[in-house]
Scaffold this active site. Structure first.
Site, PDB file in Angstrom:
ATOM      1  N   GLY B  41      -2.587  -5.593  92.919  1.00 53.73           N
ATOM      2  CA  GLY B  41      -3.524  -5.524  91.804  1.00 53.73           C
ATOM      3  C   GLY B  41      -3.054  -4.505  90.784  1.00 53.73           C
ATOM      4  O   GLY B  41      -2.593  -3.412  91.141  1.00 53.73           O
ATOM      5  N   LEU B  44      -7.332  -1.524  86.348  1.00 52.80           N
ATOM      6  CA  LEU B  44      -7.391  -0.082  86.133  1.00 52.80           C
ATOM      7  C   LEU B  44      -7.047   0.673  87.404  1.00 52.80           C
ATOM      8  O   LEU B  44      -6.287   1.634  87.388  1.00 52.80           O
ATOM      9  CB  LEU B  44      -8.781   0.309  85.648  1.00 52.80           C
ATOM     10  CG  LEU B  44      -9.057  -0.083  84.196  1.00 52.80           C
ATOM     11  CD1 LEU B  44     -10.463   0.331  83.813  1.00 52.80           C
ATOM     12  CD2 LEU B  44      -8.048   0.541  83.258  1.00 52.80           C
ATOM     13  N   HIS B 267     -26.088  -8.844  85.454  1.00 54.74           N
ATOM     14  CA  HIS B 267     -26.136  -8.131  84.179  1.00 54.74           C
ATOM     15  C   HIS B 267     -27.159  -8.786  83.259  1.00 54.74           C
ATOM     16  O   HIS B 267     -27.145  -9.991  83.081  1.00 54.74           O
ATOM     17  CB  HIS B 267     -24.753  -8.164  83.538  1.00 54.74           C
ATOM     18  CG  HIS B 267     -24.587  -7.172  82.433  1.00 54.74           C
ATOM     19  ND1 HIS B 267     -25.256  -7.291  81.242  1.00 54.74           N
ATOM     20  CD2 HIS B 267     -23.829  -6.058  82.338  1.00 54.74           C
ATOM     21  CE1 HIS B 267     -24.908  -6.268  80.466  1.00 54.74           C
ATOM     22  NE2 HIS B 267     -24.050  -5.511  81.103  1.00 54.74           N
ATOM     23  N   SER B 285     -22.104  -6.875  75.758  1.00 53.94           N
ATOM     24  CA  SER B 285     -22.047  -5.522  76.318  1.00 53.94           C
ATOM     25  C   SER B 285     -23.401  -4.810  76.344  1.00 53.94           C
ATOM     26  O   SER B 285     -24.216  -4.944  75.450  1.00 53.94           O
ATOM     27  CB  SER B 285     -21.079  -4.679  75.502  1.00 53.94           C
ATOM     28  OG  SER B 285     -21.244  -3.316  75.812  1.00 53.94           O
ATOM     29  N   ARG B 331     -29.561  -1.896  84.826  1.00 49.59           N
ATOM     30  CA  ARG B 331     -29.343  -3.337  84.753  1.00 49.59           C
ATOM     31  C   ARG B 331     -30.230  -4.142  85.684  1.00 49.59           C
ATOM     32  O   ARG B 331     -30.738  -5.197  85.299  1.00 49.59           O
ATOM     33  CB  ARG B 331     -27.884  -3.614  85.095  1.00 49.59           C
ATOM     34  CG  ARG B 331     -26.992  -3.049  84.056  1.00 49.59           C
ATOM     35  CD  ARG B 331     -25.545  -3.194  84.393  1.00 49.59           C
ATOM     36  NE  ARG B 331     -24.770  -2.720  83.251  1.00 49.59           N
ATOM     37  CZ  ARG B 331     -23.455  -2.641  83.215  1.00 49.59           C
ATOM     38  NH1 ARG B 331     -22.752  -2.990  84.276  1.00 49.59           N
ATOM     39  NH2 ARG B 331     -22.840  -2.217  82.143  1.00 49.59           N
ATOM     40  N   HIS B 423     -22.222 -10.247  87.483  1.00 49.35           N
ATOM     41  CA  HIS B 423     -21.304  -9.447  86.690  1.00 49.35           C
ATOM     42  C   HIS B 423     -20.379  -8.567  87.515  1.00 49.35           C
ATOM     43  O   HIS B 423     -19.211  -8.390  87.201  1.00 49.35           O
ATOM     44  CB  HIS B 423     -22.144  -8.568  85.759  1.00 49.35           C
ATOM     45  CG  HIS B 423     -21.351  -7.633  84.927  1.00 49.35           C
ATOM     46  ND1 HIS B 423     -20.385  -8.083  84.062  1.00 49.35           N
ATOM     47  CD2 HIS B 423     -21.361  -6.291  84.800  1.00 49.35           C
ATOM     48  CE1 HIS B 423     -19.837  -7.043  83.441  1.00 49.35           C
ATOM     49  NE2 HIS B 423     -20.394  -5.945  83.885  1.00 49.35           N
ATOM     50  N   LEU B 463     -15.207   1.467  85.136  1.00 43.92           N
ATOM     51  CA  LEU B 463     -13.930   1.890  84.576  1.00 43.92           C
ATOM     52  C   LEU B 463     -13.631   3.298  85.077  1.00 43.92           C
ATOM     53  O   LEU B 463     -12.517   3.625  85.470  1.00 43.92           O
ATOM     54  CB  LEU B 463     -13.980   1.849  83.050  1.00 43.92           C
ATOM     55  CG  LEU B 463     -14.325   0.477  82.446  1.00 43.92           C
ATOM     56  CD1 LEU B 463     -14.275   0.550  80.919  1.00 43.92           C
ATOM     57  CD2 LEU B 463     -13.370  -0.594  82.938  1.00 43.92           C
TER      58      LEU B 463
HETATM   59  C1  FAD Z   1     -17.013  -8.797  80.948  1.00 48.79           C
HETATM   60  C2  FAD Z   1     -17.009  -7.502  81.673  1.00 48.79           C
HETATM   61  C3  FAD Z   1     -17.257  -6.312  81.002  1.00 48.79           C
HETATM   62  C4  FAD Z   1     -17.255  -5.104  81.671  1.00 48.79           C
HETATM   63  N1  FAD Z   1     -17.508  -3.964  80.965  1.00 48.79           N
HETATM   64  C5  FAD Z   1     -17.472  -2.777  81.605  1.00 48.79           C
HETATM   65  C6  FAD Z   1     -17.692  -1.573  80.892  1.00 48.79           C
HETATM   66  O1  FAD Z   1     -17.910  -1.566  79.682  1.00 48.79           O
HETATM   67  N2  FAD Z   1     -17.633  -0.406  81.565  1.00 48.79           N
HETATM   68  C7  FAD Z   1     -17.369  -0.364  82.900  1.00 48.79           C
HETATM   69  O2  FAD Z   1     -17.296   0.727  83.446  1.00 48.79           O
HETATM   70  N3  FAD Z   1     -17.146  -1.499  83.597  1.00 48.79           N
HETATM   71  C8  FAD Z   1     -17.192  -2.698  82.988  1.00 48.79           C
HETATM   72  N4  FAD Z   1     -16.975  -3.851  83.707  1.00 48.79           N
HETATM   73  C9  FAD Z   1     -16.574  -3.770  85.115  1.00 48.79           C
HETATM   74  C10 FAD Z   1     -15.104  -3.396  85.215  1.00 48.79           C
HETATM   75  O3  FAD Z   1     -14.381  -4.030  84.192  1.00 48.79           O
HETATM   76  C11 FAD Z   1     -14.460  -3.792  86.519  1.00 48.79           C
HETATM   77  O4  FAD Z   1     -15.262  -3.439  87.585  1.00 48.79           O
HETATM   78  C12 FAD Z   1     -13.124  -3.091  86.698  1.00 48.79           C
HETATM   79  O5  FAD Z   1     -12.321  -3.282  85.570  1.00 48.79           O
HETATM   80  C13 FAD Z   1     -12.390  -3.566  87.924  1.00 48.79           C
HETATM   81  O6  FAD Z   1     -11.111  -2.986  87.943  1.00 48.79           O
HETATM   82  P1  FAD Z   1     -10.180  -3.140  89.192  1.00 48.79           P
HETATM   83  O7  FAD Z   1      -8.928  -2.401  88.866  1.00 48.79           O
HETATM   84  O8  FAD Z   1     -10.892  -2.773  90.418  1.00 48.79           O
HETATM   85  O9  FAD Z   1      -9.872  -4.701  89.326  1.00 48.79           O
HETATM   86  P2  FAD Z   1      -9.362  -5.829  88.272  1.00 48.79           P
HETATM   87  O10 FAD Z   1      -9.194  -5.307  86.922  1.00 48.79           O
HETATM   88  O11 FAD Z   1     -10.229  -7.007  88.503  1.00 48.79           O
HETATM   89  O12 FAD Z   1      -7.906  -6.148  88.777  1.00 48.79           O
HETATM   90  C14 FAD Z   1      -7.651  -6.910  89.908  1.00 48.79           C
HETATM   91  C15 FAD Z   1      -6.153  -7.022  90.044  1.00 48.79           C
HETATM   92  O13 FAD Z   1      -5.856  -7.541  91.318  1.00 48.79           O
HETATM   93  C16 FAD Z   1      -4.960  -8.601  91.213  1.00 48.79           C
HETATM   94  N5  FAD Z   1      -5.215  -9.469  92.351  1.00 48.79           N
HETATM   95  C17 FAD Z   1      -6.406  -9.905  92.842  1.00 48.79           C
HETATM   96  N6  FAD Z   1      -6.213 -10.626  93.954  1.00 48.79           N
HETATM   97  C18 FAD Z   1      -4.888 -10.637  94.186  1.00 48.79           C
HETATM   98  C19 FAD Z   1      -4.079 -11.222  95.184  1.00 48.79           C
HETATM   99  N7  FAD Z   1      -4.593 -11.903  96.202  1.00 48.79           N
HETATM  100  N8  FAD Z   1      -2.742 -11.055  95.088  1.00 48.79           N
HETATM  101  C20 FAD Z   1      -2.181 -10.345  94.065  1.00 48.79           C
HETATM  102  N9  FAD Z   1      -2.919  -9.754  93.110  1.00 48.79           N
HETATM  103  C21 FAD Z   1      -4.254  -9.910  93.173  1.00 48.79           C
HETATM  104  C22 FAD Z   1      -5.180  -9.192  89.867  1.00 48.79           C
HETATM  105  O14 FAD Z   1      -4.029  -9.867  89.430  1.00 48.79           O
HETATM  106  C23 FAD Z   1      -5.474  -7.939  89.048  1.00 48.79           C
HETATM  107  O15 FAD Z   1      -4.257  -7.365  88.645  1.00 48.79           O
HETATM  108  C24 FAD Z   1     -16.999  -5.075  83.047  1.00 48.79           C
HETATM  109  C25 FAD Z   1     -16.757  -6.254  83.718  1.00 48.79           C
HETATM  110  C26 FAD Z   1     -16.802  -7.461  83.059  1.00 48.79           C
HETATM  111  C27 FAD Z   1     -16.670  -8.724  83.835  1.00 48.79           C
END
Ligand code: FAD
Ligand code: SF4
Ligand code: FES
Lengths: 248, 659
Positions: B41, B44, B267, B285, B331, B423, B463
């Site tokens: 993954g 972030l 959400h 948002s 929310r 969400h 985030l």
């Molecule tokens: C529309 C929207 C708006 C949002 N706005 C906000 C906000 O304003 N503020 C806030 O704090 N949060 C917000 N969130 C929540 C937040 O964006 C997410 O919770 C957060 O970005 C998740 O980050 P992450 O790094 O955990 O996973 P992700 O960013 O989902 O990354 C997952 C990664 O894992 C990889 N992956 C998954 N499965 C596999 C696999 N089997 N093999 C290889 N790679 C894999 C993907 O390719 C990706 O690179 C929002 C969410 C959404 C849906």
């Protein structure tokens, strides 16, 4: 509404491709373009055919993954819009829609409408960053940045790396993409220490990847879904020249 | 049932992390060079972890299924990121952020984790600014803030409506730098399909190269799953189309416990469903609730245009029910209130399953302020609207545009129609204080773990958590684990455990390819989504959950008999990718229902109809359910529950009130 689709089908990178005709009935004007493609693919699966492969993920116009050349235009007829944000209400009953992949030597087709854009990643790897290790940053407000510069840097930073600029350009130039990143970092104080080296390395990598030169047709700016300004190309050229002179 | 050890360090809350960092073991730079780490993954959490670990000298392999690490779902986050900087001088502090998050999570999260999150939040903003992340600034050149739900301070940093994009591009640039110096090897268009366990430790993964279909073996001394949330179990959600549970589910099948799976966040402000072809839902948002007002008509089935409904015939139900927080309640509260109004027949739009989010009064307010600022003494109504529209456009322009593109309506002129949608998932793999799961060497970061948000996540905290885990937590805690591995040497991919894992992946792929049924993968995914939304969504009941469990079991059987996966496994095959993911969702959905059924209380995003107060608020049961429910995979039988008791030493759980 009823649509005639002409879609590029290509089994793999090595296979030859061709345009294939499909008819789709009962397209709802509220659908997005990709939802229309989903409906087509559902039908293909049910008929025992192979669905059309295309890239997509966020469907919100931000990940930069979707990439279709629709009726001769990158991301279709609406300006400032990615394919996933294009809606069928902009088409008419009986329309014929031609759908092709991005076409550029540096973006080889993987399958059907999917292309390989890893050249963009390699350009960023060449210098599209500030060299700061985790943990070594000063307080975020230690260095005020004039709002105007911050806003300009932000505008350049909104590039989604979709490649529409390359697909649109008759020279398949990547300068809008590269210019946007070089501009963002050259407008910010954090980007200053590596400013010259960055411009040189990114431009050289861009050339190495086989992207064409810019002849100022401005087509990229028109088709860029994020409205990245062509001024960024001018800024990039200035940065590059200055860096080259300094290097001598 | 066992009792889980969360390894929370001793000592006063505010000193735990500092003391822990000072006392854990380190790996010296020379030894780091001989240690491999797999990061699955590049959102972030993953990108920040991969970059930071590589900077420290570990050899990192990073994986993502998109065509570039820059496209992870984090890119779509809109509104902002919290940090206890107190740049506003409005009374914010680490303690207040900690307190708000614990309370917002309805007292179902670990105090020590949340406090650490609040502590490192300030470093995140520093780090991102240093990378060149262009946060919004004020005219004086300093950083700007906005407010989010569930809090009374302005601590949210933002970059217009593209905060996630800018933060992810920052982390991606740090990752790219490590790729260029050879410290990270990046595998894009790769999907992890199993964890490999050798002698009880996570030592590698099996990944499928999505372009060629080949299965690959990758070994390492530790594996980090940063694979995001599982909201797509509902089919329709605000998540990206590819977001899935496969990585964590495969780990769960290998023994990792899944914690609080039923805690999902719905959400309140999303664009409503418009038809059955719908593939995803779009978030508007939460930042819009800073200035927008939410209402429905006071009359049921009112079909007048919203602008024709006079002020006194509108019910601003959030302001009415929750005067202290108004439109900025958390929310879960806002979503349930919208559902309540729509169920009672006050909904608007064609489907009647929508409420208005109105900017008219914000436009007036900003327009008047702006006219004053410009010294225009008697501006016309038209002039005020014009000025107000400009201000609103500068703050929320891209969101308004997105709304117009999708619905064809102009939200500057007519209120938006919105409805709650799935969400975020607070549940995830269970981890201890060090972010390690119960499987040694398997760490879980970001939305994929369960750690910090309890039963409800506050806006702009995901985030923060993803970057906290990746930049500032795991770089320390991983070293403590790896200190035992400095003499291990590289792990061979010829170990029988790799043979076995690869074979099981190959068997599953063969099975799916050979079913040759007549129904598409999406057919099953949509059917599952409907069961989940109706019975394990915004409101749950014992009866509904029991039905859902048997319906899901039946659907799973039908899937393995009727699904059709076209093409072959040795090529780019998006239908096969989906089939593998949906197979896992079909198991996860059932577990979520078990978890919801077990939790005989309402808390945060989990609302059991049987447990509510007289005025319809969630009724928690701290006596019996103040624990983390961590589930062990049942291998064909019912899942097994393990508990981690939650001890509140610094805040006293009380009934959440936003009134
Ligand atoms: C529309 C929207 C708006 C949002 N706005 C906000 C906000 O304003 N503020 C806030 O704090 N949060 C917000 N969130 C929540 C937040 O964006 C997410 O919770 C957060 O970005 C998740 O980050 P992450 O790094 O955990 O996973 P992700 O960013 O989902 O990354 C997952 C990664 O894992 C990889 N992956 C998954 N499965 C596999 C696999 N089997 N093999 C290889 N790679 C894999 C993907 O390719 C990706 O690179 C929002 C969410 C959404 C849906
Ligand atoms: S500059 Fe515009 S068209 Fe080119 S990659 Fe960036 S967003 Fe796409
Ligand atoms: S699918 Fe993400 S930009 Fe179109």
């Amino acid at each position: 509404m009823r649509l005639n689709l002409k879609i590029w089908r290509q089994k793999s990178a090595k296979a030859n491709g061709k345009m294939v005709d499909y008819t789709l009935n009962e397209v709802n004007p509220e659908m997005s373009f990709l939802e229309m493609m989903d409906v087509l693919n559902q039908q293909l699966v049910e008929w025992g055919d192979e669905p059309v492969a295309f890239d997509h993920d966020c469907r919100e116009g931000i990940c930069g993954m979707c990439s279709m050349f629709i009726n001769g235009r990158a991301h279709g007829p609406m300006t400032g819009t990615t394919t996933c944000q294009l809606h069928m209400r902009h088409f008419k009953d009986g329309d014929t829609i031609v759908i092709e992949p991005w076409r550029a030597a540096a973006f080889p087709v993987i399958k059907d409408l999917m292309v390989d854009r890893s050249a963009f990643d390699r350009i960023i790897q060449a210098g599209g960053y500030v060299s700061v290790n985790t943990g070594s940053a000063p307080d975020a407000n230690a260095l005020p940045i004039p709002k105007e510069n911050a806003d300009m840097a932000f505008d350049a930073a909104t590039c989604i790396g979709c490649g529409a600029c390359v697909a649109t350009c008759k020279n398949a130039s990547a300068m809008l993409f590269v210019g946007a990143k070089i501009s963002q970092l050259s407008l910010l104080p954090q980007g200053q220490p590596e400013r010259e080296e960055r411009a040189i390395r990114m431009v050289e990598q861009m050339d190495k990847e086989g992207f064409g030169n810019c002849t100022n047709t401005g087509a990229c700016e028109v088709e860029c879904p994020k409205g990245i300004s062509i001024e960024n190309i001018a800024r990039m050229n200035r940065e590059y020249l200055k860096a080259k002179i300094a290097q001598k | 049932m066992s009792v889980l050890n969360s390894k929370i360090p001793a000592g006063p809350l505010a000193d735990k992390w500092k003391n822990h960092k000072n006392s854990i073991r380190l790996v010296n730079p020379a030894n780091k060079r001989s240690i491999d780490v797999i990061v699955v993954g590049t959102g972030l959490a993953g990108a920040s972890a991969a970059a930071s670990l590589a900077e420290m000298g570990y050899k990192v392999k990073a994986f993502c299924f998109q065509d570039s690490p820059r496209r992870a779902h984090s890119i779509a986050a809109q509104g902002g990121i919290n940090a206890a900087k107190n740049y506003r001088n409005d009374g914010d502090s680490v303690h207040r952020l900690f307190y708000d998050t614990i309370k917002g999570g309805d007292y179902r999260s670990r105090e020590a984790n949340v406090h650490r999150l609040a502590e490192v939040s300030v470093n995140i903003i520093d780090q991102c600014v240093a990378q060149g992340v262009p946060f919004a600034r004020e005219y004086g050149g300093l950083l700007d803030n906005r407010s989010f739900g569930g809090v009374q301070v302005s601590r949210t940093f933002y970059a217009k409506g593209q905060t996630g994009q800018q933060l992810l591009l920052g982390a991606y640039s740090a990752l790219s730098r490590q790729v260029s110096v050879g410290q990270v090897k990046m595998y894009h268009r790769h999907e992890m399909l199993d964890v490999v366990m050798i002698d009880g430790k996570a030592r590698g993964i099996i990944a499928r190269n999505l372009v060629t279909g080949e299965l690959e073996r990758h070994s390492a001394h530790a594996v980090l799953l940063c694979t995001g949330g599982y909201g797509n179990v509902f089919f329709l959600s605000t998540n990206a189309m590819g977001s899935n549970v496969t990585a964590t589910w495969k780990a769960h099948r290998k023994g990792a416990y899944f914690a609080n799976p039923c805690f999902t966040q719905i959400h309140p402000t999303c664009i409503p469903v418009s038809g059955d072809y719908q593939s995803k839902l779009t978030l508007m948002s939460e930042s819009l609730r800073n200035d927008g007002r939410i209402w429905v008509p006071k009359k049921q089935n009112d079909t007048r245009r919203p602008v024709d409904i006079p002020e006194e015939e509108r019910d601003y139900y959030l302001e009415r029910r929750y005067p202290a927080f108004g439109n900025l309640v958390p929310r879960d509260v806002a979503s349930r209130a919208a559902k309540e109004r729509c169920d009672a027949g006050y909904g608007v739009g064609q489907s009647k399953m929508a409420v208005y989010l109105d900017y008219a009064s914000a436009i007036q307010r900003y327009g008047t302020l702006e006219a004053n600022k410009l010294g225009e003494s008697q501006p016309s109504a038209q002039r005020i609207t014009e000025l107000g529209t400009q201000v609103v456009a500068s703050k929320y322009g891209n969101l308004f545009e997105m709304y117009e593109k999708i619905t064809g309506d102009n939200p500057y002129e007519t209120p938006m129609r919105i409805y709650p949608a799935v969400h975020y998932t607070m549940g995830g793999l269970w981890v201890d204080y060090n972010l390690m799961s119960n499987l040694p060497g398997l760490f879980v970061l970001g939305e994929a773990n369960f750690s910090d948000h309890g039963a409800n996540r506050l806006g702009a905290s995901a985030l923060m958590q993803g970057l906290a885990d990746g930049y500032f937590v795991v770089p320390y805690t991983l070293g403590d684990y790896l200190a035992d591995d400095i003499r291990t040497g590289s792990i061979s991919t010829n170990d029988p455990a790799f043979d076995e894992a690869e074979k099981s992946v190959q068997d599953q792929i063969n099975r799916l390819m050979n079913i040759g049924g007549s129904k598409s993968v999406d057919y099953f995914h949509k059917a599952l989504g409907k069961i989940m939304w109706d019975k394990c969504g915004m409101a749950r009941s014992e009866e509904g959950l029991k039905q859902a469990i048997s319906e899901i079991q039946a659907l799973r059987e039908e899937f393995y008999a009727q699904v059709r996966v076209p093409g072959s496994a040795n090529e780019m095959n998006p239908e096969l990718e989906k089939a593998i993911r949906v197979a896992d969702f079909l198991e996860l959905g059932e577990l979520m229902c078990y978890d919801a059924l077990n939790r005989n209380e309402s808390c945060g995003g989990h609302f059991r109809e049987e447990y509510q107060t007289e005025d319809g608020e969630a009724l928690r049961n701290d006596e019996e359910y103040s624990y983390v429910a961590a589930w062990e995979y049942g291998h064909g039988k019912a899942p097994i529950l393990h508990k981690e008791d939650l001890n509140f030493e610094n805040v006293k759980p009380s009934t959440r009130s936003y009134k």
